[in-house]
Design an enzyme around this catalytic site. Structure first.
Site, short mmCIF file in Angstrom:
data_model
loop_
_atom_site.label_atom_id
_atom_site.label_comp_id
_atom_site.label_asym_id
_atom_site.label_seq_id
_atom_site.Cartn_x
_atom_site.Cartn_y
_atom_site.Cartn_z
N THR A 20 0.82 -1.22 0.00
CA THR A 20 0.00 0.00 0.00
C THR A 20 0.85 1.26 0.00
O THR A 20 0.42 2.30 -0.49
CB THR A 20 -0.94 -0.02 1.22
N SER A 70 1.64 -7.73 -0.66
CA SER A 70 2.42 -8.63 0.19
C SER A 70 1.70 -9.96 0.44
O SER A 70 2.32 -10.92 0.90
CB SER A 70 2.80 -7.96 1.51
N THR A 91 1.69 -4.23 4.22
CA THR A 91 1.54 -4.46 5.66
C THR A 91 0.95 -5.84 5.99
O THR A 91 1.08 -6.30 7.12
CB THR A 91 0.66 -3.38 6.31
N ASP A 92 0.30 -6.46 5.01
CA ASP A 92 -0.42 -7.72 5.33
C ASP A 92 0.53 -8.83 5.80
O ASP A 92 0.17 -9.61 6.68
CB ASP A 92 -1.23 -8.20 4.12
N1 ASP Z 1 -2.66 -5.52 0.66
C1 ASP Z 1 -1.59 -4.62 1.02
C2 ASP Z 1 -0.31 -5.40 1.09
O1 ASP Z 1 -0.05 -6.03 2.08
C3 ASP Z 1 -1.89 -3.97 2.30
C4 ASP Z 1 -0.88 -2.96 2.76
O2 ASP Z 1 0.21 -2.83 2.27
O3 ASP Z 1 -1.23 -2.21 3.70
O4 ASP Z 1 0.45 -5.40 0.17
#
Ligand code: ASP
Length: 341
Positions: A21, A72, A105-106
């Site tokens: 993200t 991710s 973040t995932d």
């Molecule tokens: N779906 C995203 C990821 O993990 C979420 C994020 O980055 O906050 O790539």
């Protein structure tokens, strides 16, 4: 290394971008769409992430590379190994003082933990990301990136293991978890963060007690692949066939994310015993999210050749188990590893 006007050397930080993200793009906030939730992750290239942060290039000499450009959720064990090898190679370079990884973040906590166990260096390695895309009304990525570089560039950050910098907090990769789906304060640690970024400078309040990086026995140089380890999560009306998918794929171990303290329903106990007899190691963890699982409490681990986590959550237990199996550890040795790390 660059030299500043007063003669001091600017730290040289390698910045590895992997997507997420923080590199996400969505509709403009005035377009009437949800400003934060509707966007595409992993779009903005690394050099644009850097140029969007005022003051970043003045803080350190940055060597930027785009290793991956993915959500991710699409991290595989192969990509994890690629990341760990690249971070370790950069840490080996004399001209690099620290490494920052931008990451979705995932699964950020999983990559951070894996690096914490496999990169044999005292140089700061810092992961960061964002809960909101760069196009949101108030994106969190730019400040997180500035802080991550500030922490990676600061001499006090070395030897502390891999760090996660989000929302002004500095977490240990051993502990940190994404614990909210949307908020910018989503990253928490059960024993609290190690420190925080205050006026752009790290302040430390505690240290990590468990082995990591240079004290870990899992240096990436010794790991050429990760054996398959799956996770099965507990829920009401459980079926023992849930484990079969992993065994049919050849999993050498299965992390059972049990109820509470790792409780196994009566209906599942024969199947778990059978797995042990077949040489598939069951790792009893908990779906609760924090707290230890106690060996031989509520389940006879001695009789079933199963092991228990200390307080590692199921994704961390999976990685630690895969690393131990990559070194052909027995169930008894794996048990010691789970207690030690
Ligand atoms: N779906 C995203 C990821 O993990 C979420 C994020 O980055 O906050 O790539």
């Amino acid at each position: 290394m660059k030299t500043t006007l007063n003669g001091t050397r600017k730290p040289c930080i390698a910045l590895i971008a992997t997507g997420g993200t923080i590199a996400g793009v969505g509709p403009k906030p005035d377009a009437g769409a949800a400003p934060s939730a509707a966007y595409q992750s992993a779009v903005t290239p690394a050099d644009e992430l850097v140029s969007a942060v005022p003051g970043l290039s003045g803080m350190a000499q940055l060597k930027t590379e785009q290793l991956l450009q993915i959500d991710s959720a699409d991290f595989t064990d192969e990509r994890l190994l690629l990341l760990a090898r690249r971070v370790a190679a950069l840490c080996d370079q004399d001209d690099i003082d620290g490494v920052v990884v931008t990451h979705g973040t995932d699964t950020l906590e999983e990559s951070a933990y894996f690096l914490h166990l496999t990169v044999p260096s005292t140089k700061p390695v810092v992961l960061t990301g964002a809960m909101r895309p760069g196009t949101a009304l108030a994106p969190d990525g730019p400040l997180n990136l500035l802080h991550a570089v500030a922490v990676a560039a600061h001499p006090s950050s070395s030897g502390r293991g891999v760090l996660v910098v989000m929302n002004e907090d500095i977490h240990s990769a051993r502990d940190v978890t994404k614990s909210h789906t949307m908020r910018v304060n989503a990253f928490t640690s059960p024993y609290g963060p190690l420190g925080s970024v205050v006026e752009g400078v790290p302040r430390w309040y505690r240290v990590v007690a468990r082995p990591h990086t240079t004290a870990s026995e899992f240096g990436i140089g010794q790991i050429d692949h990760l054996p398959l380890v799956g996770i099965v999560t507990s829920h009401g009306q459980m079926r023992s066939e849930s484990f079969d998918a992993w065994t049919s794929l050849g999993a050498k171990a299965i992390v059972y994310a049990g109820f509470g303290g790792g409780t196994v329903p009566l209906a599942l106990q024969p199947a778990l015993r059978e797995l042990g007899a077949q040489g598939v190691c069951v790792v009893r963890a908990s779906r609760v999210g924090s707290g230890p699982v106690i060996r031989n409490a509520s389940f006879d681990d001695d009789a079933c050749d199963s092991v228990v986590v200390d307080d590692q959550n199921p994704p961390r237990a999976r990685l630690l188990t895969a690393l131990a199996l990559a070194k052909s550890y027995t169930a008894a040795e794996l048990q010691q590893v789970l207690w030690r790390y």
